[in-house]
Design a protein around this motif. Structure first.
Motif, PDB file in Angstrom:
ATOM      1  N   MET A  48       0.865  -1.423  -0.009  1.00  0.00           N
ATOM      2  CA  MET A  48      -0.137  -0.243   0.263  1.00  0.00           C
ATOM      3  C   MET A  48       1.216   1.040  -0.026  1.00  0.00           C
ATOM      4  N   ARG A  49       1.992   1.166   0.796  1.00  0.00           N
ATOM      5  CA  ARG A  49       2.626   2.289   1.054  1.00  0.00           C
ATOM      6  C   ARG A  49       4.599   2.095  -0.015  1.00  0.00           C
ATOM      7  N   GLY A  50       3.968   2.680  -1.336  1.00  0.00           N
ATOM      8  CA  GLY A  50       5.025   2.140  -2.484  1.00  0.00           C
ATOM      9  C   GLY A  50       6.465   2.721  -2.561  1.00  0.00           C
ATOM     10  N   GLU A  51       6.085   3.579  -1.540  1.00  0.00           N
ATOM     11  CA  GLU A  51       7.437   4.928  -1.137  1.00  0.00           C
ATOM     12  C   GLU A  51       8.435   3.933  -0.078  1.00  0.00           C
ATOM     13  N   VAL A  52       7.794   2.846   0.132  1.00  0.00           N
ATOM     14  CA  VAL A  52       8.543   2.632   1.639  1.00  0.00           C
ATOM     15  C   VAL A  52       8.867   1.787   0.746  1.00  0.00           C
ATOM     16  N   PRO A  53      10.651   1.582   1.522  1.00  0.00           N
ATOM     17  CA  PRO A  53      11.544   0.118   1.504  1.00  0.00           C
ATOM     18  C   PRO A  53      10.230  -1.187   2.701  1.00  0.00           C
ATOM     19  N   ALA A  54      10.944  -1.919   1.489  1.00  0.00           N
ATOM     20  CA  ALA A  54      10.011  -3.605   2.488  1.00  0.00           C
ATOM     21  C   ALA A  54      10.759  -4.306   2.186  1.00  0.00           C
ATOM     22  N   THR A  55      11.240  -5.754   2.923  1.00  0.00           N
ATOM     23  CA  THR A  55      11.020  -6.937   2.661  1.00  0.00           C
ATOM     24  C   THR A  55      10.496  -8.176   3.180  1.00  0.00           C
ATOM     25  N   ALA A  56      10.060  -9.083   2.043  1.00  0.00           N
ATOM     26  CA  ALA A  56       8.925  -9.573   1.760  1.00  0.00           C
ATOM     27  C   ALA A  56       9.336 -10.921   1.639  1.00  0.00           C
ATOM     28  N   TYR A  57       8.090 -12.524   2.969  1.00  0.00           N
ATOM     29  CA  TYR A  57       8.313 -13.408   1.988  1.00  0.00           C
ATOM     30  C   TYR A  57       6.915 -13.970   2.006  1.00  0.00           C
ATOM     31  N   VAL A  58       7.221 -15.714   0.889  1.00  0.00           N
ATOM     32  CA  VAL A  58       5.814 -16.286   1.653  1.00  0.00           C
ATOM     33  C   VAL A  58       6.112 -17.646   1.758  1.00  0.00           C
ATOM     34  N   GLU A  59       4.749 -17.528   2.226  1.00  0.00           N
ATOM     35  CA  GLU A  59       4.806 -19.208   2.370  1.00  0.00           C
ATOM     36  C   GLU A  59       3.311 -19.514   1.919  1.00  0.00           C
ATOM     37  N   TRP A  60       3.632 -20.967   1.693  1.00  0.00           N
ATOM     38  CA  TRP A  60       1.766 -21.586   1.024  1.00  0.00           C
ATOM     39  C   TRP A  60       1.452 -23.451   2.120  1.00  0.00           C
ATOM     40  N   PHE A  61       0.649 -23.162   2.095  1.00  0.00           N
ATOM     41  CA  PHE A  61      -0.235 -24.451   2.614  1.00  0.00           C
ATOM     42  C   PHE A  61      -1.166 -24.705   2.131  1.00  0.00           C
ATOM     43  N   PHE A  62      -1.510 -26.635   2.053  1.00  0.00           N
ATOM     44  CA  PHE A  62      -2.292 -26.513   1.689  1.00  0.00           C
ATOM     45  C   PHE A  62      -3.248 -28.170   2.134  1.00  0.00           C
ATOM     46  N   LYS A  63      -4.250 -28.250   2.083  1.00  0.00           N
ATOM     47  CA  LYS A  63      -5.351 -28.867   2.804  1.00  0.00           C
ATOM     48  C   LYS A  63      -6.039 -29.703   1.537  1.00  0.00           C
ATOM     49  N   ALA A  64      -5.508 -30.851   1.604  1.00  0.00           N
ATOM     50  CA  ALA A  64      -6.071 -32.015   0.602  1.00  0.00           C
ATOM     51  C   ALA A  64      -7.934 -32.246   0.672  1.00  0.00           C
ATOM     52  N   SER A  65      -8.745 -32.217  -0.149  1.00  0.00           N
ATOM     53  CA  SER A  65     -10.151 -32.268  -0.363  1.00  0.00           C
ATOM     54  C   SER A  65     -10.762 -33.648   1.066  1.00  0.00           C
ATOM     55  N   ASP A  66      -9.908 -34.501   1.356  1.00  0.00           N
ATOM     56  CA  ASP A  66     -10.336 -35.264   2.415  1.00  0.00           C
ATOM     57  C   ASP A  66      -9.594 -35.262   3.521  1.00  0.00           C
ATOM     58  N   ALA A  67      -8.544 -33.740   4.107  1.00  0.00           N
ATOM     59  CA  ALA A  67      -8.176 -33.946   4.665  1.00  0.00           C
ATOM     60  C   ALA A  67      -8.751 -32.815   5.535  1.00  0.00           C
ATOM     61  N   ASP A  68      -8.415 -32.717   7.006  1.00  0.00           N
ATOM     62  CA  ASP A  68      -9.156 -31.775   7.786  1.00  0.00           C
ATOM     63  C   ASP A  68      -8.277 -30.364   8.271  1.00  0.00           C
ATOM     64  N   ASN A  69      -6.933 -30.609   7.758  1.00  0.00           N
ATOM     65  CA  ASN A  69      -5.860 -29.301   8.651  1.00  0.00           C
ATOM     66  C   ASN A  69      -4.892 -28.799   7.155  1.00  0.00           C
ATOM     67  N   PHE A  70      -4.405 -27.628   7.397  1.00  0.00           N
ATOM     68  CA  PHE A  70      -3.472 -27.021   5.965  1.00  0.00           C
ATOM     69  C   PHE A  70      -1.949 -27.705   6.595  1.00  0.00           C
ATOM     70  N   THR A  71      -1.201 -28.117   5.116  1.00  0.00           N
ATOM     71  CA  THR A  71      -0.338 -28.691   6.208  1.00  0.00           C
ATOM     72  C   THR A  71       0.894 -27.428   5.541  1.00  0.00           C
ATOM     73  N   ASN A  72       1.900 -27.658   5.843  1.00  0.00           N
ATOM     74  CA  ASN A  72       3.081 -26.717   4.624  1.00  0.00           C
ATOM     75  C   ASN A  72       3.331 -27.466   3.388  1.00  0.00           C
ATOM     76  N   LEU A  73       3.795 -26.051   2.520  1.00  0.00           N
ATOM     77  CA  LEU A  73       3.772 -26.498   1.223  1.00  0.00           C
ATOM     78  C   LEU A  73       4.946 -26.203   0.452  1.00  0.00           C
ATOM     79  N   TYR A  74       5.223 -24.794   1.231  1.00  0.00           N
ATOM     80  CA  TYR A  74       6.450 -24.264  -0.011  1.00  0.00           C
ATOM     81  C   TYR A  74       6.859 -22.897   0.202  1.00  0.00           C
TER      82      TYR A  74
END
Length: 220
Positions: A48-74
């Protein structure tokens, strides 16, 4: 005193302002994947604040159609990708922002999609905004529900929109033809009317120009 504070603020802003970047637009990910093909899981989180320097990282999680909870993916941290789920080893590829720690696109690609990839995917962006005197942590997440199909099927909305597009094009062309015919007839009628008026004026002027000559001949 107020002037000094304002100058100090402007000085800080000028030093923290980052170079101009392209516009960021958040769009939803596709949700229908085709078996045995590649599929892109989209995840964009605009800063949102394009003029402010920043760092970021991304995490992905996956929950299969027959599962109840998310697991770490990537995860993608400081340019280093890591696959956490053995079911996706050698099948995930980074497709987001490159050559920057200020990530805004955290998309990944699933290679050789299988029917077991059906389920819910969650993308979490964790961003640190770096001001001159402090840092501010933000977090955003997006959820994508993916369905794997044997072959690509077009949705009803897509089909209707394409039909409406062709109908609009044909209707516009028909309207242009009608408008051209109408204009041609109008111009043609105006031209014929102008010719009739010119002929009538000529016929009205011609007898008047002959009358004085006739009068002179009678007088002789």
């Amino acid at each position: 005193m107020l002037l000094l504070k304002r100058r100090h603020y402007e000085h800080n802003v000028s030093h923290t302002a980052s170079p101009c970047r392209g516009a960021c637009v958040e769009v939803d990910s596709n949700t229908e994947a085709v078996a045995n093909e590649a599929f892109t899981l989209g995840c964009i989180s605009c800063k949102m604040r394009g003029e402010v320097p920043a760092t970021a990282y991304v995490e992905w999680f996956f929950k299969a159609s027959d599962a109840d909870n998310f697991t770490n993916l990537y995860s993608y941290v400081k340019g280093k990708p890591a696959i956490s789920d053995p079911r996706f080893f050698d099948r995930l590829k980074w497709n987001g922002s490159n050559h920057t720690e200020d990530l805004q696109d955290g998309s990944i690609v699933i290679l050789n999609v299988t029917f077991n990839d059906t389920g819910t995917y969650k993308c979490i962006f964790k961003r640190t905004l770096k001001y001159s005197n402090f840092e501010f942590q933000t977090s955003s997440n997006k959820t994508v529900v993916v369905k794997v199909v044997p072959k690509f099927t077009r949705g009803l909305a897509s089909i209707l929109s394409e039909v409406m597009m062709y109908v609009s094009i044909v209707g516009l062309q028909v309207w242009l033809v009608i408008e051209m015919v109408y204009c041609y007839r109008k111009i043609s009628a105006a031209g014929e009317e102008a010719l009739r008026e010119s002929a009538a004026e000529y016929l009205a002027v011609a007898p008047e120009s002959k009358d004085p000559v006739a009068g002179v001949q009678v007088a002789e």
